[in-house]
Design a protein around this motif. Structure first.
Motif, PDB file in Angstrom:
ATOM      1  N   THR A   2       0.744  -1.295  -0.158  1.00  0.00           N
ATOM      2  CA  THR A   2      -0.082   0.224   0.036  1.00  0.00           C
ATOM      3  C   THR A   2       0.893   1.178  -0.200  1.00  0.00           C
ATOM      4  O   THR A   2       2.466   1.217  -0.026  1.00  0.00           O
ATOM      5  CB  THR A   2      -0.978  -0.045   0.993  1.00  0.00           C
ATOM      6  N   TYR A   3       0.211   2.327  -0.180  1.00  0.00           N
ATOM      7  CA  TYR A   3       0.662   3.459  -0.525  1.00  0.00           C
ATOM      8  C   TYR A   3       0.430   3.672   1.362  1.00  0.00           C
ATOM      9  O   TYR A   3      -0.276   3.744   1.949  1.00  0.00           O
ATOM     10  CB  TYR A   3       0.159   4.788  -0.671  1.00  0.00           C
ATOM     11  N   CYS A  17      -4.615  14.175  -3.116  1.00  0.00           N
ATOM     12  CA  CYS A  17      -4.676  13.110  -3.066  1.00  0.00           C
ATOM     13  C   CYS A  17      -5.575  12.451  -2.982  1.00  0.00           C
ATOM     14  O   CYS A  17      -6.026  11.697  -3.708  1.00  0.00           O
ATOM     15  CB  CYS A  17      -3.632  12.139  -1.766  1.00  0.00           C
ATOM     16  N   CYS A  40      -6.512   0.854  -0.480  1.00  0.00           N
ATOM     17  CA  CYS A  40      -5.523   1.074  -1.559  1.00  0.00           C
ATOM     18  C   CYS A  40      -5.484  -0.301  -2.781  1.00  0.00           C
ATOM     19  O   CYS A  40      -4.790  -1.103  -2.006  1.00  0.00           O
ATOM     20  CB  CYS A  40      -4.746   1.245  -0.844  1.00  0.00           C
ATOM     21  N   ASP A  42      -2.880   0.657  -4.428  1.00  0.00           N
ATOM     22  CA  ASP A  42      -1.693   0.489  -5.033  1.00  0.00           C
ATOM     23  C   ASP A  42      -1.439   1.557  -6.252  1.00  0.00           C
ATOM     24  O   ASP A  42      -0.535   0.910  -7.076  1.00  0.00           O
ATOM     25  CB  ASP A  42      -0.958  -0.421  -5.467  1.00  0.00           C
ATOM     26  N   GLY A  44      -0.608   3.928  -6.882  1.00  0.00           N
ATOM     27  CA  GLY A  44       0.053   5.581  -7.305  1.00  0.00           C
ATOM     28  C   GLY A  44      -0.313   6.487  -7.730  1.00  0.00           C
ATOM     29  O   GLY A  44       0.175   7.754  -7.442  1.00  0.00           O
ATOM     30  N   GLU A  47       0.843   9.403  -4.870  1.00  0.00           N
ATOM     31  CA  GLU A  47       1.811   9.652  -4.547  1.00  0.00           C
ATOM     32  C   GLU A  47       1.695  11.446  -5.760  1.00  0.00           C
ATOM     33  O   GLU A  47       3.059  12.248  -5.344  1.00  0.00           O
ATOM     34  CB  GLU A  47       2.252   8.830  -5.005  1.00  0.00           C
ATOM     35  N   ILE A  55       3.681  11.661   0.496  1.00  0.00           N
ATOM     36  CA  ILE A  55       3.007   9.950   0.391  1.00  0.00           C
ATOM     37  C   ILE A  55       4.499   8.613  -0.485  1.00  0.00           C
ATOM     38  O   ILE A  55       5.146   9.621  -1.078  1.00  0.00           O
ATOM     39  CB  ILE A  55       2.547   9.933  -0.569  1.00  0.00           C
ATOM     40  N   TYR A  56       4.270   7.760   0.670  1.00  0.00           N
ATOM     41  CA  TYR A  56       5.173   7.207  -0.273  1.00  0.00           C
ATOM     42  C   TYR A  56       4.851   5.765  -0.462  1.00  0.00           C
ATOM     43  O   TYR A  56       4.143   5.137   0.281  1.00  0.00           O
ATOM     44  CB  TYR A  56       6.832   6.545   0.510  1.00  0.00           C
ATOM     45  N   TYR A  57       5.222   4.885  -1.211  1.00  0.00           N
ATOM     46  CA  TYR A  57       4.888   3.567  -1.768  1.00  0.00           C
ATOM     47  C   TYR A  57       5.419   2.553  -0.097  1.00  0.00           C
ATOM     48  O   TYR A  57       6.586   2.780   0.536  1.00  0.00           O
ATOM     49  CB  TYR A  57       5.781   2.885  -2.577  1.00  0.00           C
ATOM     50  N   GLU A  58       4.935   2.289   0.340  1.00  0.00           N
ATOM     51  CA  GLU A  58       4.948   0.724   1.754  1.00  0.00           C
ATOM     52  C   GLU A  58       6.731   0.300   1.658  1.00  0.00           C
ATOM     53  O   GLU A  58       7.268   1.083   2.897  1.00  0.00           O
ATOM     54  CB  GLU A  58       3.860   0.065   1.163  1.00  0.00           C
ATOM     55  N   TYR A  69       4.127   3.810   8.545  1.00  0.00           N
ATOM     56  CA  TYR A  69       2.962   2.587   7.965  1.00  0.00           C
ATOM     57  C   TYR A  69       2.470   1.832   9.197  1.00  0.00           C
ATOM     58  O   TYR A  69       0.960   2.432   8.963  1.00  0.00           O
ATOM     59  CB  TYR A  69       4.407   1.688   7.658  1.00  0.00           C
TER      60      TYR A  69
END
Length: 106
Positions: A2-3, A17, A40, A42, A44, A47, A55-58, A69
């Motif tokens: 997830t993000y 977002c 989510c 995923d 993106g 981001e 916001i970051y990818y896990e 997280y």
């Protein structure tokens, strides 16, 4: 996977977002936005529109914000998976990690 929304969002909550999310999985707490890990997909989309790069990818969350997280995941412990942030409105609380932070400069 997830993000994750991290510290730069605290006390900013730009909501770009939220507008970009195709599945309405970004919920609003008192001081920060949170991505529901089960809702989510995923994609993106959130981001690149975040003006504060929160916001970051896990797997890509910077080490200094790794605990965000769990903050994003744990935020939903009491409410489960409501199935969409728009119909839920602002959730009048934050994860304890965020709640105890001093006001952030904007």
């Amino acid at each position: 996977m997830t993000y994750v929304i991290a510290q730069p969002c605290v006390d900013v909550k730009d909501r770009s977002c939220v507008d970009e999310c195709p599945v309405d999985c970004i919920y609003e707490g008192d001081r920060m936005l949170y991505i529901h890990p089960d809702e989510c997909i995923d994609c993106g989309a959130c981001e690149p529109v975040c003006p504060v790069e929160a916001i970051y990818y896990e797997d890509d969350v910077p080490d200094q914000w790794a605990e965000y997280y769990n903050a994003n995941v744990d935020f939903f412990d009491d409410i489960g998976a409501p199935g969409g942030a728009a119909s839920h409105g602002v959730i009048p609380r934050d994860h304890p990690l965020i709640a105890r932070l001093p006001p952030q400069n904007q």
